[in-house]
Design a protein around this motif. Structure first.
Motif, PDB file in Angstrom:
ATOM      1  N   PRO A  47      34.451  10.522  23.476  1.00  0.00           N
ATOM      2  CA  PRO A  47      33.612   9.504  22.838  1.00  0.00           C
ATOM      3  C   PRO A  47      34.385   8.294  22.347  1.00  0.00           C
ATOM      4  O   PRO A  47      33.789   7.277  22.011  1.00  0.00           O
ATOM      5  CB  PRO A  47      32.989  10.264  21.658  1.00  0.00           C
ATOM      6  CG  PRO A  47      33.968  11.351  21.357  1.00  0.00           C
ATOM      7  CD  PRO A  47      34.571  11.748  22.665  1.00  0.00           C
ATOM      8  N   SER A  48      35.710   8.379  22.299  1.00  0.00           N
ATOM      9  CA  SER A  48      36.520   7.274  21.787  1.00  0.00           C
ATOM     10  C   SER A  48      36.692   6.196  22.852  1.00  0.00           C
ATOM     11  O   SER A  48      37.011   6.490  24.003  1.00  0.00           O
ATOM     12  CB  SER A  48      37.891   7.777  21.345  1.00  0.00           C
ATOM     13  OG  SER A  48      38.732   6.697  21.006  1.00  0.00           O
ATOM     14  N   ALA A 197      26.797   9.176  29.684  1.00  0.00           N
ATOM     15  CA  ALA A 197      27.823   8.340  30.303  1.00  0.00           C
ATOM     16  C   ALA A 197      28.726   7.691  29.265  1.00  0.00           C
ATOM     17  O   ALA A 197      29.937   7.552  29.490  1.00  0.00           O
ATOM     18  CB  ALA A 197      27.167   7.272  31.177  1.00  0.00           C
ATOM     19  N   GLY A 198      28.174   7.288  28.118  1.00  0.00           N
ATOM     20  CA  GLY A 198      28.965   6.618  27.095  1.00  0.00           C
ATOM     21  C   GLY A 198      29.988   7.503  26.421  1.00  0.00           C
ATOM     22  O   GLY A 198      30.860   7.007  25.709  1.00  0.00           O
ATOM     23  N   GLN A 215      41.044   3.387  39.564  1.00  0.00           N
ATOM     24  CA  GLN A 215      39.882   2.631  39.107  1.00  0.00           C
ATOM     25  C   GLN A 215      39.089   3.460  38.100  1.00  0.00           C
ATOM     26  O   GLN A 215      38.784   4.630  38.342  1.00  0.00           O
ATOM     27  CB  GLN A 215      38.960   2.277  40.271  1.00  0.00           C
ATOM     28  CG  GLN A 215      37.747   1.440  39.861  1.00  0.00           C
ATOM     29  CD  GLN A 215      36.787   1.209  41.003  1.00  0.00           C
ATOM     30  OE1 GLN A 215      36.729   2.001  41.945  1.00  0.00           O
ATOM     31  NE2 GLN A 215      36.025   0.131  40.936  1.00  0.00           N
ATOM     32  N   ARG A 216      38.770   2.835  36.978  1.00  0.00           N
ATOM     33  CA  ARG A 216      37.880   3.478  36.024  1.00  0.00           C
ATOM     34  C   ARG A 216      36.429   3.312  36.482  1.00  0.00           C
ATOM     35  O   ARG A 216      36.058   2.267  37.027  1.00  0.00           O
ATOM     36  CB  ARG A 216      38.047   2.872  34.627  1.00  0.00           C
ATOM     37  CG  ARG A 216      39.381   3.221  33.984  1.00  0.00           C
ATOM     38  CD  ARG A 216      39.379   2.884  32.504  1.00  0.00           C
ATOM     39  NE  ARG A 216      40.687   3.141  31.940  1.00  0.00           N
ATOM     40  CZ  ARG A 216      41.104   4.331  31.529  1.00  0.00           C
ATOM     41  NH1 ARG A 216      40.295   5.364  31.620  1.00  0.00           N
ATOM     42  NH2 ARG A 216      42.315   4.487  31.033  1.00  0.00           N
ATOM     43  N   LEU A 217      35.617   4.324  36.219  1.00  0.00           N
ATOM     44  CA  LEU A 217      34.191   4.272  36.533  1.00  0.00           C
ATOM     45  C   LEU A 217      33.412   4.252  35.230  1.00  0.00           C
ATOM     46  O   LEU A 217      33.561   5.137  34.390  1.00  0.00           O
ATOM     47  CB  LEU A 217      33.782   5.492  37.371  1.00  0.00           C
ATOM     48  CG  LEU A 217      34.569   5.714  38.670  1.00  0.00           C
ATOM     49  CD1 LEU A 217      34.027   6.941  39.403  1.00  0.00           C
ATOM     50  CD2 LEU A 217      34.528   4.487  39.572  1.00  0.00           C
ATOM     51  N   ALA A 218      32.587   3.239  35.068  1.00  0.00           N
ATOM     52  CA  ALA A 218      31.801   3.105  33.848  1.00  0.00           C
ATOM     53  C   ALA A 218      30.562   2.273  34.152  1.00  0.00           C
ATOM     54  O   ALA A 218      30.394   1.757  35.267  1.00  0.00           O
ATOM     55  CB  ALA A 218      32.637   2.438  32.747  1.00  0.00           C
ATOM     56  N   LEU A 222      28.749   4.453  37.045  1.00  0.00           N
ATOM     57  CA  LEU A 222      28.849   5.814  36.533  1.00  0.00           C
ATOM     58  C   LEU A 222      27.472   6.408  36.308  1.00  0.00           C
ATOM     59  O   LEU A 222      27.233   7.586  36.628  1.00  0.00           O
ATOM     60  CB  LEU A 222      29.661   5.821  35.235  1.00  0.00           C
ATOM     61  CG  LEU A 222      29.822   7.187  34.561  1.00  0.00           C
ATOM     62  CD1 LEU A 222      30.462   8.195  35.491  1.00  0.00           C
ATOM     63  CD2 LEU A 222      30.630   7.054  33.277  1.00  0.00           C
ATOM     64  N   GLU A 223      26.555   5.623  35.764  1.00  0.00           N
ATOM     65  CA  GLU A 223      25.206   6.124  35.533  1.00  0.00           C
ATOM     66  C   GLU A 223      24.530   6.515  36.847  1.00  0.00           C
ATOM     67  O   GLU A 223      23.815   7.521  36.913  1.00  0.00           O
ATOM     68  CB  GLU A 223      24.382   5.080  34.787  1.00  0.00           C
ATOM     69  CG  GLU A 223      24.854   4.862  33.351  1.00  0.00           C
ATOM     70  CD  GLU A 223      24.182   3.690  32.685  1.00  0.00           C
ATOM     71  OE1 GLU A 223      23.320   3.056  33.334  1.00  0.00           O
ATOM     72  OE2 GLU A 223      24.507   3.398  31.508  1.00  0.00           O
TER      73      GLU A 223
END
Length: 274
Positions: A47-48, A197-198, A215-218, A222-223
């Motif tokens: 969550p951070s 997702a958050g 690569q970060r997925l957000a 991601l959703e």
């Protein structure tokens, strides 16, 4: 010859240190790393927004950790410096996950043997190759032991239970959406709710990306993946640009070096649970 009062044998000291480190690592949440169709996937409940468990080390190399944040962050930064210096001095292709795993093994082993308190950390160093057979995943424990993993690895928290659930859903060559679903199934306790997702940290080493593979997925991508939508694979460059690695070293120009990012000092991964 009498034994001095308070004497503890070396064997008992090592056992006490190992028990101490294992208990500290088990208090945190698990991290899952697994191969998928186009590379290697990293998933961690987190969550951070400030403390990352998953990061880029170099062009093809990713890093994941559980335990005390300040300890594994120091190791991550040391790995970046090692990779940057060797890539600049020799060749970028000479920087490998195996070399980094050996470096971390030496550091962790020395700390475990010589320090009163061992590091409460467990690490994964992963390198994506041009084919799945050339991928490498190395897991390192608090005492410097190195394990060459095949396909998948779970560490931290209830790692054995998580790994067991992951093996139920895992198979070679999973598409990204299916691999993410398998990882979340493993990370969710039976009867529990999957984190939104958050509250997830997700990244990939994608062998199809040019140059830097991490690569970060957000956000929307991601959703969409969490919804199992195949549309996630084609969200376009806007999503890619918005999910670039935060705080990771920028790719230097050919033959150039770079300074590693500055780590926050003294922070413990309490918000993310290890």
């Amino acid at each position: 010859m009498s034994i001095p009062f308070g004497y503890v044998s070396p064997e008992q000291q090592m056992r006490d240190k190992a028990d101490y480190a294992r208990k500290g690592i088990a208090r945190g949440r698990s991290v899952v790393v697994l191969q998928y169709e186009d590379g290697i996937l990293f998933v961690a409940p987190n969550p951070s927004r400030a403390l990352h468990k998953i990061s880029e080390i170099y062009d093809r190399i990713g890093f994941a950790a559980v335990g005390r944040y300040n300890e594994f962050e120091a190791l991550r930064l040391g790995g970046i410096r090692y990779a940057d210096i060797n890539g600049y001095t020799y060749d970028r292709e000479d920087v490998t996950a195996r070399g980094l795993a050996n470096l971390y093994a030496q550091n962790l082993g020395q700390i475990f043997t010589e320090s009163l308190k061992p590091f409460e950390v467990e690490l994964v160093v992963a390198e994506v190759g041009d084919t799945a057979d050339e991928d490498h995943i190395y897991r390192l424990t608090f005492d410097g032991s190195v394990f060459d993993e095949s396909g998948l690895v779970a560490m931290g928290g209830q790692a054995e239970a998580v790994a067991g659930r992951l093996k139920e859903r895992y198979r070679d060559g999973l598409p990204l959406a299916d691999a993410l679903q398998a990882a979340l199934f493993a990370l969710t306790e039976p009867g529990g709710e999957r984190p939104p997702a958050g509250q997830l940290e997700v990244a990939v080493l994608d062998r199809n990306r040019p140059h830097r593979k991490f690569q970060r997925l957000a956000g929307p991508r991601l959703e969409a993946l969490l919804a199992g939508s195949s549309a996630a694979e084609g969200t376009g460059t806007a999503a890619d640009a918005g999910t670039a690695e935060a705080g990771a070293p920028a790719a230097p120009r050919d033959g150039g070096s770079q300074a590693p990012p500055t780590a926050p000092e003294g922070e413990i991964d309490t918000g993310s649970g290890g």
